[in-house]
Design an enzyme around this catalytic site. Structure first.
Site, PDB file in Angstrom:
ATOM      1  N   ASP A  13       3.928 -22.905   5.311  1.00 43.87           N
ATOM      2  CA  ASP A  13       2.933 -21.884   5.662  1.00 43.87           C
ATOM      3  C   ASP A  13       2.693 -21.783   7.168  1.00 43.87           C
ATOM      4  O   ASP A  13       1.598 -21.421   7.615  1.00 43.87           O
ATOM      5  CB  ASP A  13       1.597 -22.154   4.946  1.00 43.87           C
ATOM      6  CG  ASP A  13       1.758 -22.160   3.446  1.00 43.87           C
ATOM      7  OD1 ASP A  13       2.661 -21.467   2.950  1.00 43.87           O
ATOM      8  OD2 ASP A  13       0.993 -22.859   2.770  1.00 43.87           O
ATOM      9  N   LYS A  16       6.443 -18.446   8.860  1.00 45.44           N
ATOM     10  CA  LYS A  16       7.879 -18.139   8.918  1.00 45.44           C
ATOM     11  C   LYS A  16       8.151 -16.664   8.629  1.00 45.44           C
ATOM     12  O   LYS A  16       8.934 -16.025   9.325  1.00 45.44           O
ATOM     13  CB  LYS A  16       8.637 -19.015   7.899  1.00 45.44           C
ATOM     14  CG  LYS A  16       8.524 -20.501   8.190  1.00 45.44           C
ATOM     15  CD  LYS A  16       9.162 -21.345   7.102  1.00 45.44           C
ATOM     16  CE  LYS A  16       8.440 -21.347   5.782  1.00 45.44           C
ATOM     17  NZ  LYS A  16       7.118 -21.991   5.782  1.00 45.44           N
ATOM     18  N   GLY A  40       5.627 -18.589  -0.203  1.00 44.42           N
ATOM     19  CA  GLY A  40       4.883 -17.327  -0.067  1.00 44.42           C
ATOM     20  C   GLY A  40       4.930 -16.963   1.396  1.00 44.42           C
ATOM     21  O   GLY A  40       4.317 -17.633   2.216  1.00 44.42           O
ATOM     22  N   THR A 129       3.226 -26.115  -7.062  1.00 47.35           N
ATOM     23  CA  THR A 129       2.847 -24.719  -7.300  1.00 47.35           C
ATOM     24  C   THR A 129       3.088 -24.336  -8.763  1.00 47.35           C
ATOM     25  O   THR A 129       2.733 -23.230  -9.173  1.00 47.35           O
ATOM     26  CB  THR A 129       3.668 -23.769  -6.402  1.00 47.35           C
ATOM     27  OG1 THR A 129       5.053 -23.936  -6.725  1.00 47.35           O
ATOM     28  CG2 THR A 129       3.434 -24.056  -4.922  1.00 47.35           C
ATOM     29  N   GLN A 230       9.177 -23.581   2.742  1.00 42.67           N
ATOM     30  CA  GLN A 230       8.412 -24.837   2.857  1.00 42.67           C
ATOM     31  C   GLN A 230       8.490 -25.323   4.318  1.00 42.67           C
ATOM     32  O   GLN A 230       8.595 -24.513   5.214  1.00 42.67           O
ATOM     33  CB  GLN A 230       8.938 -25.906   1.883  1.00 42.67           C
ATOM     34  CG  GLN A 230       8.656 -25.629   0.421  1.00 42.67           C
ATOM     35  CD  GLN A 230       9.568 -24.586  -0.194  1.00 42.67           C
ATOM     36  OE1 GLN A 230      10.769 -24.709  -0.164  1.00 42.67           O
ATOM     37  NE2 GLN A 230       9.006 -23.543  -0.781  1.00 42.67           N
ATOM     38  N   ASP A 339      -4.892 -18.069  17.901  1.00 46.39           N
ATOM     39  CA  ASP A 339      -6.199 -17.398  17.856  1.00 46.39           C
ATOM     40  C   ASP A 339      -7.221 -18.148  16.991  1.00 46.39           C
ATOM     41  O   ASP A 339      -8.427 -18.010  17.196  1.00 46.39           O
ATOM     42  CB  ASP A 339      -6.033 -15.967  17.323  1.00 46.39           C
ATOM     43  CG  ASP A 339      -5.326 -15.938  15.982  1.00 46.39           C
ATOM     44  OD1 ASP A 339      -4.172 -16.404  15.911  1.00 46.39           O
ATOM     45  OD2 ASP A 339      -5.939 -15.485  14.989  1.00 46.39           O
TER      46      ASP A 339
HETATM   47  P1  GDP Z   1       4.968 -18.858   5.705  1.00 44.15           P
HETATM   48  O1  GDP Z   1       5.001 -19.420   4.330  1.00 44.15           O
HETATM   49  O2  GDP Z   1       5.470 -19.844   6.729  1.00 44.15           O
HETATM   50  O3  GDP Z   1       5.661 -17.533   5.831  1.00 44.15           O
HETATM   51  O4  GDP Z   1       3.441 -18.632   6.050  1.00 44.15           O
HETATM   52  P2  GDP Z   1       2.332 -17.977   5.065  1.00 44.15           P
HETATM   53  O5  GDP Z   1       2.541 -16.522   4.983  1.00 44.15           O
HETATM   54  O6  GDP Z   1       2.229 -18.720   3.789  1.00 44.15           O
HETATM   55  O7  GDP Z   1       0.999 -18.350   5.842  1.00 44.15           O
HETATM   56  C1  GDP Z   1       0.755 -17.936   7.124  1.00 44.15           C
HETATM   57  C2  GDP Z   1      -0.559 -17.142   7.103  1.00 44.15           C
HETATM   58  O8  GDP Z   1      -1.036 -16.978   8.433  1.00 44.15           O
HETATM   59  C3  GDP Z   1      -0.389 -15.730   6.575  1.00 44.15           C
HETATM   60  O9  GDP Z   1      -1.570 -15.337   5.944  1.00 44.15           O
HETATM   61  C4  GDP Z   1      -0.145 -14.909   7.846  1.00 44.15           C
HETATM   62  O10 GDP Z   1      -0.509 -13.546   7.701  1.00 44.15           O
HETATM   63  C5  GDP Z   1      -1.056 -15.603   8.811  1.00 44.15           C
HETATM   64  N1  GDP Z   1      -0.617 -15.609  10.223  1.00 44.15           N
HETATM   65  C6  GDP Z   1       0.636 -15.684  10.734  1.00 44.15           C
HETATM   66  N2  GDP Z   1       0.578 -15.760  12.082  1.00 44.15           N
HETATM   67  C7  GDP Z   1      -0.711 -15.742  12.423  1.00 44.15           C
HETATM   68  C8  GDP Z   1      -1.419 -15.832  13.667  1.00 44.15           C
HETATM   69  O11 GDP Z   1      -0.840 -15.960  14.743  1.00 44.15           O
HETATM   70  N3  GDP Z   1      -2.786 -15.794  13.612  1.00 44.15           N
HETATM   71  C9  GDP Z   1      -3.467 -15.680  12.444  1.00 44.15           C
HETATM   72  N4  GDP Z   1      -4.797 -15.661  12.496  1.00 44.15           N
HETATM   73  N5  GDP Z   1      -2.846 -15.590  11.259  1.00 44.15           N
HETATM   74  C10 GDP Z   1      -1.484 -15.638  11.246  1.00 44.15           C
HETATM   75  P1  IMO Z   2       6.218 -21.704   2.182  1.00 43.24           P
HETATM   76  O1  IMO Z   2       7.677 -21.306   2.172  1.00 43.24           O
HETATM   77  C1  IMO Z   2       3.251 -24.835   1.539  1.00 43.24           C
HETATM   78  C2  IMO Z   2       4.050 -27.725  -1.659  1.00 43.24           C
HETATM   79  C3  IMO Z   2       3.142 -27.683  -2.867  1.00 43.24           C
HETATM   80  C4  IMO Z   2       3.197 -29.145  -3.281  1.00 43.24           C
HETATM   81  C5  IMO Z   2       4.642 -29.525  -2.985  1.00 43.24           C
HETATM   82  C6  IMO Z   2       5.559 -29.435  -4.176  1.00 43.24           C
HETATM   83  O2  IMO Z   2       5.295 -20.602   1.828  1.00 43.24           O
HETATM   84  O3  IMO Z   2       5.884 -22.408   3.449  1.00 43.24           O
HETATM   85  P2  IMO Z   2       6.586 -27.466  -5.639  1.00 43.24           P
HETATM   86  O4  IMO Z   2       5.999 -26.176  -6.128  1.00 43.24           O
HETATM   87  O5  IMO Z   2       7.733 -27.295  -4.722  1.00 43.24           O
HETATM   88  O6  IMO Z   2       6.861 -28.407  -6.767  1.00 43.24           O
HETATM   89  O7  IMO Z   2       5.400 -28.162  -4.802  1.00 43.24           O
HETATM   90  O8  IMO Z   2       5.084 -28.634  -1.982  1.00 43.24           O
HETATM   91  N1  IMO Z   2       4.695 -26.419  -1.322  1.00 43.24           N
HETATM   92  C7  IMO Z   2       4.337 -25.648  -0.298  1.00 43.24           C
HETATM   93  N2  IMO Z   2       3.334 -25.783   0.594  1.00 43.24           N
HETATM   94  N3  IMO Z   2       4.117 -23.801   1.647  1.00 43.24           N
HETATM   95  C8  IMO Z   2       5.147 -23.665   0.784  1.00 43.24           C
HETATM   96  O9  IMO Z   2       6.102 -22.734   0.936  1.00 43.24           O
HETATM   97  C9  IMO Z   2       5.264 -24.592  -0.276  1.00 43.24           C
HETATM   98  N4  IMO Z   2       6.119 -24.745  -1.308  1.00 43.24           N
HETATM   99  C10 IMO Z   2       5.767 -25.875  -1.935  1.00 43.24           C
HETATM  100  O10 IMO Z   2       1.857 -27.278  -2.525  1.00 43.24           O
HETATM  101  O11 IMO Z   2       2.376 -29.913  -2.445  1.00 43.24           O
HETATM  102 MG    MG Z   3       3.714 -19.711   2.710  1.00 37.83          MG
END
Ligand code: GDP
Ligand code: IMO
Ligand code: MG
Length: 432
Positions: A13, A16, A40, A129, A230, A339
């Site tokens: 998260d 990416k 996600g 998840t 991840q 931010d």
């Molecule tokens: P990913 O799994 O690595 O693609 O990241 P996620 O989408 O799960 O989580 C990142 C969250 O942070 C999302 O809700 C994005 O919209 C938000 N986000 C990404 N970059 C920024 C940033 O620079 N500032 C803020 N406030 N939110 C951000």
């Molecule tokens: P993105 O690509 C954050 C975490 C789960 C749990 C562990 C194992 O959005 O960064 P699983 O479902 O793989 O059996 O869960 O890994 N986890 C993540 N945490 N971002 C993800 O993907 C994740 N995918 C799995 O919360 O701790």
């Molecule tokens: Mg994510």
């Protein structure tokens, strides 16, 4: 040409999806190499927001081809929904989405297995998840899996029934009343029916031998970006085992998950938040349980993109980042969510760990059972909004110092600082 790689350096998260989308115009192909719908990836632009789970984040650019590699595991039920959501936002998925025939399928019974295994762990649960990730990769490694290419074979139904039967034998042992379990709010028979319908959608997608496709594309001078899911600290080998996911989230995973030779890896972009989050169980040395942690969660909207669960929050962890840089061969970094720290008077940075009475830069083998006390340095906060900033030079002095401090500590340049979720809130630094 070589494949550039973008992956998370923390616990997932990191943002990416946002950065892959930003970089997409520079590439001809975006390729996901591991993970599945546990991911996600959020992309925001023009007041629209999309969350992708399987489809690469290059899908919003019509001129880019998106490849789901052999290392990814696919749930037809989820990918069908993703395609429908994109359609709702006027994004048509057609010729620019290609799926590897060697990618494995997540079956409805993999979802049930995930649920019963996790329940059986009690308070030692992984915090999965529950998307069927562990059981599907287990079947792949134990040579029992079903692959996307199998869908087209005449014996698919037989193979499906065999796998289902084998899984149910185990599921019943764990939970005799498994029929009462629900998957994404549906009963098992309802879910299985919807899954079968979704399989028809997958039948209509373009399927390829992605290893040939990608290597030929590189031979022909096409630019390829590999998108990780991840984060490094959730890697099956190098994360805080067993509190990890079931795939290799590191650069090496790109070679396996796409069929790319190691010498063909180019730049490695490592992405991290200006602080840290983790969702699910497992060690998190810099976790904050105080008001600062709550503030990071509230301001950063730190709730899971896939499950909606609150994310655990803490200060940035340099020993963990150094480890991730070492494992991945990171050549450039991106710092996200700067931010979110706007209001803090002071920002803390963990520079080392203290455990077994000693200071160390290394993560201990048994990080799950070792009490790790982080050693912190405190830096000044910037105490200002970053909304109107369009250029690195306009950054407040304290933020420039924070960026320079991290670069110096980690010895890798930061090419992008992200200051908001929108595509436009992306600042390229002096390095790019
Ligand atoms: P990913 O799994 O690595 O693609 O990241 P996620 O989408 O799960 O989580 C990142 C969250 O942070 C999302 O809700 C994005 O919209 C938000 N986000 C990404 N970059 C920024 C940033 O620079 N500032 C803020 N406030 N939110 C951000
Ligand atoms: P993105 O690509 C954050 C975490 C789960 C749990 C562990 C194992 O959005 O960064 P699983 O479902 O793989 O059996 O869960 O890994 N986890 C993540 N945490 N971002 C993800 O993907 C994740 N995918 C799995 O919360 O701790
Ligand atoms: Mg994510």
């Amino acid at each position: 040409m070589k494949v550039d790689v973008l992956l998370g350096l923390q616990w997932g998260d990191e943002g990416k999806g946002k950065i892959v989308d930003v970089l997409t115009p520079k590439y001809d192909i975006i390729a996901r190499f591991q993970g599945g719908p546990n991911a996600g990836h959020t992309i925001e632009f023009d007041n629209k927001k999309f969350v992708l789970h399987t489809i690469p984040s290059g899908i919003f650019n019509k001129n880019t081809t998106n490849v789901v590699g052999n290392g990814v595991i696919i749930d037809p039920f989820v990918i069908k929904k993703e395609i429908e959501n994109l359609k709702g936002g006027d994004i048509e998925v057609s010729d620019n989405l290609l799926i590897s025939k060697k990618a494995h399928l997540i079956l409805p019974t993999h979802r049930l297995l995930d649920t019963v295994f996790e329940k059986a762990k009690g308070n030692k649960k992984i915090g999965s998840t529950l998307k069927g990730i562990g059981p599907t990769y287990t079947d792949k490694i134990s040579r029992n899996g079903l692959r996307i290419g199998n869908i087209e074979n005449s014996d698919f139904d037989t193979k499906y029934q065999e796998a289902r039967k084998r899984h149910l034998k185990t599921i019943i042992q764990y939970d005799p009343s498994y029929e009462l379990l629900t998957i994404d709010g549906l009963s098992f028979p309802e879910y299985e029916k919807a899954w079968m319908e979704a399989l028809e959608v997958v039948r209509g997608l373009k399927k390829i031998n992605s290893e040939y496709y990608l290597n030929k594309a590189l031979d022909n001078g096409q630019r390829v970006l590999a998108e990780g899911a991840q984060g490094t600290m959730l890697d099956i080998d190098f994360g805080s085992y067993p509190y990890v996911t079931s795939s290799n989230t590191t650069t090496a995973g790109t070679c396996i998950g796409l069929g790319i030779a190691p010498a063909r890896i180019g730049k490695v972009f490592g992405i991290f938040k200006a602080y840290c989050t983790r969702v699910g169980s497992g060690p998190f040395p810099t976790e904050l349980f105080d008001n600062n942690g709550q503030q990071l969660r509230d301001i950063g909207r730190e709730y899971g993109s896939t499950t909606g669960r609150p994310r655990r929050c803490g200060w940035i962890d340099l020993p963990a980042l150094r480890y991730a840089i070492m494992l991945n061969g990171v050549t450039e970094m991106m710092m996200m969510k700067a931010d979110v720290l706007n209001l803090f008077d002071q920002v803390k940075v963990a520079t080392a760990y203290n455990y077994n009475g000693k200071s160390s830069d290394e993560i201990p083998f048994d990080s799950v059972n070792t009490e790790i006390i982080p050693e912190y340095e405190t830096l000044d906060g910037w105490k200002s909004e970053l909304d109107s900033i369009e250029d690195y030079e306009q950054f407040p002095q304290a933020l420039k110092k924070y960026v320079a401090y991290i670069e110096k500590q980690l010895n890798v340049p930061i090419g992008i600082v992200s200051v908001g979720p929108d595509r436009s809130q992306t600042i390229f630094t002096k390095h790019t």
